[in-house]
Structures are given as structure tokens and as C-alpha cells.
Design an enzyme around this catalytic site. Structure first.
Site, short mmCIF file in Angstrom:
data_model
loop_
_atom_site.label_atom_id
_atom_site.label_comp_id
_atom_site.label_asym_id
_atom_site.label_seq_id
_atom_site.Cartn_x
_atom_site.Cartn_y
_atom_site.Cartn_z
N HIS A 128 0.87 -1.19 0.00
CA HIS A 128 0.00 0.00 0.00
C HIS A 128 0.90 1.23 0.00
CE1 HIS A 128 -2.86 2.92 1.75
NE2 HIS A 128 -3.80 2.11 1.30
N ASP A 205 2.73 -4.86 7.85
CA ASP A 205 1.50 -4.11 7.68
C ASP A 205 0.35 -5.11 7.73
OD1 ASP A 205 -0.74 -2.85 6.78
OD2 ASP A 205 0.14 -2.10 4.91
N GLN A 208 -4.92 -5.65 6.63
CA GLN A 208 -5.94 -6.53 6.01
C GLN A 208 -5.92 -7.93 6.59
OE1 GLN A 208 -8.23 -5.30 4.19
NE2 GLN A 208 -7.37 -3.44 3.28
N LYS A 231 -10.92 -0.74 10.08
CA LYS A 231 -11.12 -1.94 9.25
C LYS A 231 -11.54 -3.14 10.10
CE LYS A 231 -7.54 -0.58 5.93
NZ LYS A 231 -8.27 0.03 4.84
N CYS A 374 -4.90 2.53 -3.71
CA CYS A 374 -3.64 2.99 -3.09
C CYS A 374 -2.52 1.97 -3.28
CB CYS A 374 -3.81 3.33 -1.61
SG CYS A 374 -4.96 4.67 -1.33
N1 C6P Z 1 -6.50 0.27 2.45
C1 C6P Z 1 -8.31 -0.07 0.89
O1 C6P Z 1 -9.38 0.27 0.36
P1 C6P Z 1 -5.15 3.60 6.80
O2 C6P Z 1 -5.56 4.54 5.71
O3 C6P Z 1 -3.93 4.08 7.55
O4 C6P Z 1 -6.28 3.23 7.70
O5 C6P Z 1 -4.76 2.21 6.09
C2 C6P Z 1 -3.77 2.20 5.11
C3 C6P Z 1 -3.55 0.82 4.58
C4 C6P Z 1 -2.33 0.22 4.78
N2 C6P Z 1 -2.09 -1.02 4.36
C5 C6P Z 1 -3.01 -1.75 3.73
C6 C6P Z 1 -2.70 -3.14 3.30
C7 C6P Z 1 -4.28 -1.20 3.47
O6 C6P Z 1 -5.18 -1.94 2.82
C8 C6P Z 1 -4.54 0.12 3.88
C9 C6P Z 1 -5.85 0.77 3.58
C10 C6P Z 1 -7.82 0.72 2.07
O7 C6P Z 1 -7.66 -1.03 0.50
C11 C6P Z 1 -7.90 2.20 1.83
S1 C6P Z 1 -6.81 2.74 0.59
#
Ligand code: C6P
Length: 420
Positions: A128, A205, A208, A231, A374
Site C-alpha cells: 500500500h 503491515d 488486512q 477496518k 492505493c
Molecule cells: N487500504 C483499501 O481500500 P489507513 O488509511 O492508515 O487506515 O490504512 C492504510 C492501509 C495500509 N495497508 C493496507 C494493506 C491497506 O489496505 C490500507 C488501507 C484501504 O484497500 C484504503 S486505501
């Protein structure tokens, strides 16, 4: 447990999610954008509301009763997070705004102070943007060099190529546990073992993965792990960083201010104990408490249970998508039980643009995401500009997948009629 029994459970818990019971564009809402953000059960909404209605107060400061109540609830939420990911100590959990802020905390506090010109940071092409851009900034400032793990033919993390990149120059490996685009589940424990053999640190990270499967930071063996509350059924504005205690102790503060100090003099300050050293300023108190409630809610269902049910939904989703010839799904295939990948599918549909698909599906009440999610580098790597993505949660049902598939087929027929 059989699928039928699991479905009964999903149907039962749907009542807990007020948002799901509405019409969008005159059709019952089918929410299939859970990788972007999950919906919130009433239990979590109540925890947030109760904090504001009954004991809104600042934490760690006041001698009065409400402040004590808020502090206890806020710190109890930290205990819940620590237990949820099996951290060795509550001092290893730092509340952040989200996963992005947690990665930036490590990048600025550890990366900026520990990397030298020529040191190497290994990322993967499927990261990401939030696990790429901070490291680009660190590399530009320190002279460290970024290296990227590519994909196997099955579009998974190429462990063999990763091993060829690893050397004594590697100081950090920062990789995603579950890709939000490919849906692959990366072998993070093996990645940690291999990286540690070279003396490198590892950041995972887990945005997910934490909402969808049991996570044990000690068995993964990572140095840091990040996730976002929104999430995992919690509100926005709260996430967390797990870090091994001895590493967090060695790191400089990220932000300075109240809450993170021991003593302040005019010319210098001493810093608070872990984890407060990394929590400058008034935190997102109600949101942290609600994250604790979300963890209670998830634990009550059971993470194994959630994972197994979502796997069965994944098998069903793939079986239905496979029947549509134009659909090309990215990432690895699930096995017949739906295991081996995450409960999401990013796909293209011939010449039809993902945004057009998502817009027309929205007219049918079906919410999916379209675009680059992203993850521009992995889209570029695959030679595509955008994908449509359906991502599932434990409150989704097989019937919802049927509605989505029907709407998808109708939409594709509509586009093909325009071309003929
Ligand atoms: N992915 C998606 O629609 P934040 O914005 O900090 O809560 O999460 C960022 C982020 C980091 N790593 C992974 C693997 C992610 O999937 C995400 C967020 C969302 O896939 C929003 S772009």
C-alpha cells in the site's frame, strides 16, 4: 461447522449492524467494500456514545472521578489490543490514528535515526502507498536504498527473489501481511526468520489481516506490526503500532508534547515510560475505548470462526465470478475451501472500466471499490490502470454475493449491448 450453520450465524449477527439495513438508490444495500472500511456494530457505536454521554474526560491527568474512569477504559482498551495480537506486554502497544501513522512513527523515529547511506530497505511491489512513501522519504533523507520483492507467476510474494535481495546491507524489511489488491497471504513468519538471520528488522503491515484471522505477533516474530481500527469494526481515527519492547525503548519519540514526558525544563525534557513516550497530546480516547469494544465483539464471535466463514464465502465468490468469461481476477486462487487467500477479489472485466462498473453497481445498491486502491505500483507491475474490488466481511452472506453477481452480469450485458 457447515456452510448452512455458518450462514445462520452471519444472518444472526447482521442485526447488530444498523447501517446494513437500509436502501441505497432504492435497492437494499449490499456492502462489499470492507477492505476500505468495515461497518460498526451497535455495541461499538454504544461504547463511543457512552464515553461522550457519561464520562468524557481527559486521560492520565485529572484527579477527578470522570478522568479516572476515562483513563481506566482507555488503558483497558490497550490491554485488549495487546491480548488480541498476543503482545508480550501492554507496553508494546502504542495507539496511533491509523496504520499509516504507525508506519510513519517507525519511519521517522527508527528509520531516520538508524539508517546510513547504502543501507537497504526491502519492500514489495504489492505494498500500500502508506508502506512505500514513508520509506521513500526516509531513503531520500538518509541515503538508504529501496529494494522491491516482485511477484511469482501466481501473483504472490516471491520468497525466492526476496532471499536474493537479502544481505548484510539489509537493515529493514517492511511488507504487507495480506495484500489489499492481490489478496495473497504473505509468509510473514518465514520473512521474519530470514530477515533476522541478516540482522534486519521487520515491520508487518497487518491492516488486512488483523480483522480477518487470529494474529500472534510472537509467533510471527516481527519487530513491529501495524493496523487500523476502522477496518476491524472500530471507529476511524484509531489504530495501533505493536513494537517489541526493547526496540521501542531504543527509539526516539516521534512527536513531542504533553502526555509523552516525564519532566520538562526550559532547555530539555525527559520522556515518559512506554508506551506513553509515543502518545503525545490528548489521544483519541473514545475511539480507543470503542476499539476495545470492537475487539470484545470480534472475540465474542471468534477470529477462527470469522476466518473460516469468510473462507467459505470466498470459495463461493470465486466460483460465481469464474462463470463470467470477461472477468480476470488478480492474485492467487483459493483452494476448494476458499483458503489460501483473503476474502476479496480485485478484477478487470474486458474493456469495461472499473469505475464504470462500480458506478452502475451502485445503482443496484451494491457498494464495491474501483481504482488503484492505493497500490499504484502493483497495478503498474500488472500492466493495468485500475481494478474493481469486492471485499467481504463476516456479516456478508451468500445471497448478497448472488445479488452482486447478477448486477455484475447485467452491467456487463449492458456495456456489450452498447458496443454491438
Ligand atoms: N487500504 C483499501 O481500500 P489507513 O488509511 O492508515 O487506515 O490504512 C492504510 C492501509 C495500509 N495497508 C493496507 C494493506 C491497506 O489496505 C490500507 C488501507 C484501504 O484497500 C484504503 S486505501
Amino acid at each position: 461447522m457447515t456452510f448452512t450453520q455458518e450462514r445462520t450465524i452471519a444472518d444472526k449477527i447482521r442485526i447488530d449492524f444498523p447501517l446494513l439495513h437500509q436502501e441505497v438508490n432504492g435497492k437494499p444495500l449490499i456492502y462489499l467494500d470492507n477492505a476500505a472500511t468495515s461497518q460498526k456494530p451497535q455495541f461499538v457505536i454504544d461504547a463511543l456514545r457512552n464515553y461522550y454521554q457519561e464520562y468524557n474526560s481527559n486521560v492520565h491527568r485529572g484527579a477527578h472521578t470522570l478522568s479516572g474512569r476515562a483513563t481506566d477504559a482507555y488503558e483497558a482498551a490497550r490491554d485488549k489490543v495487546a491480548k488480541f495480537v498476543n503482545a508480550a506486554s501492554r507496553r508494546e502497544i502504542v495507539f496511533t490514528r491509523n496504520a499509516t501513522e504507525a508506519i510513519n512513527l517507525v519511519a521517522y523515529s527508527w528509520g531516520m535515526n538508524n539508517l546510513q547511506p547504502g543501507d537497504e530497505i526491502i519492500l514489495s511491489v504489492m505494498e500500500h502507498h502508506s508502506n512505500i512513501v514513508p520509506w521513500q522519504i526516509v531513503a531520500q533523507k538518509t541515503g538508504a536504498v529501496l529494494k522491491f520483492v516482485e511477484l511469482t507467476p501466481e501473483q504472490t510474494f516471491d520468497l525466492a527473489q526476496f532471499q536474493t535481495l537479502l544481505s548484510e546491507k539489509t537493515k529493514l524489511v517492511a511488507v504487507v501481511h495480506v495484500s489489499n489488491t492481490l489478496g495473497c497471504i504473505n509468509p510473514v513468519a518465514e520473512i521474519c526468520t530470514l530477515a533476522h538471520q541478516q540482522g534486519a528488522k521487520v515491520l508487518i503491515d497487518a491492516c488486512q489481516s488483523v480483522p480477518h484471522m487470529p494474529i500472534d505477533v510472537q509467533s510471527i516474530g516481527c519487530d513491529w506490526l501495524v493496523a487500523s481500527g476502522h477496518k476491524m469494526c472500530a471507529p476511524t481515527g484509531i489504530g495501533f503500532l505493536y513494537g517489541k519492547e526493547e526496540i521501542l525503548l531504543s527509539m526516539a519519540p516521534f512527536l513531542g508534547g504533553g502526555e509523552m514526558i516525564a519532566e520538562v525544563f526550559l532547555d530539555h525534557s525527559t520522556y515518559g515510560e512506554l508506551p506513553h513516550k509515543f502518545e503525545a497530546g490528548t489521544p483519541a480516547i473514545g475511539e480507543a475505548i470503542a476499539l476495545g469494544a470492537a475487539i470484545d465483539y470480534l472475540n465474542n464471535i471468534g477470529m477462527e470462526h470469522i476466518h473460516n466463514y469468510e473462507a467459505e464465502l470466498t470459495a463461493y465468490l470465486f466460483a460465481q465470478l469464474d462463470k463470467i468469461p470477461q472477468i480476470k481476477i488478480y492474485g492467487p486462487r483459493p483452494n476448494s475451501q476458499g483458503e489460501g487467500r483473503a476474502a476479496l477479489a480485485a478484477f478487470t472485466a474486458g474493456e469495461v472500466h472499473a469505475n464504470d462498473l462500480a458506478t452502475l453497481l451502485d445503482q443496484e445498491g451494491v457498494a464495491i471499490r474501483s481504482g488503484h486502491h492505493c497500490t499504484q505500483p502493483v497495478h503498474r507491475h500488472l500492466g493495468i490502470a485500475a481494478t474493481a474490488r469486492v471485499s467481504l466481511s463476516f456479516y456478508n452472506t451468500r445471497e448478497e454475493i448472488d445479488v452482486f453477481i447478477k448486477a455484475l452480469k447485467d452491467t456487463l450485458e449492458f456495456f456489450s449491448s452498447l458496443l454491438n
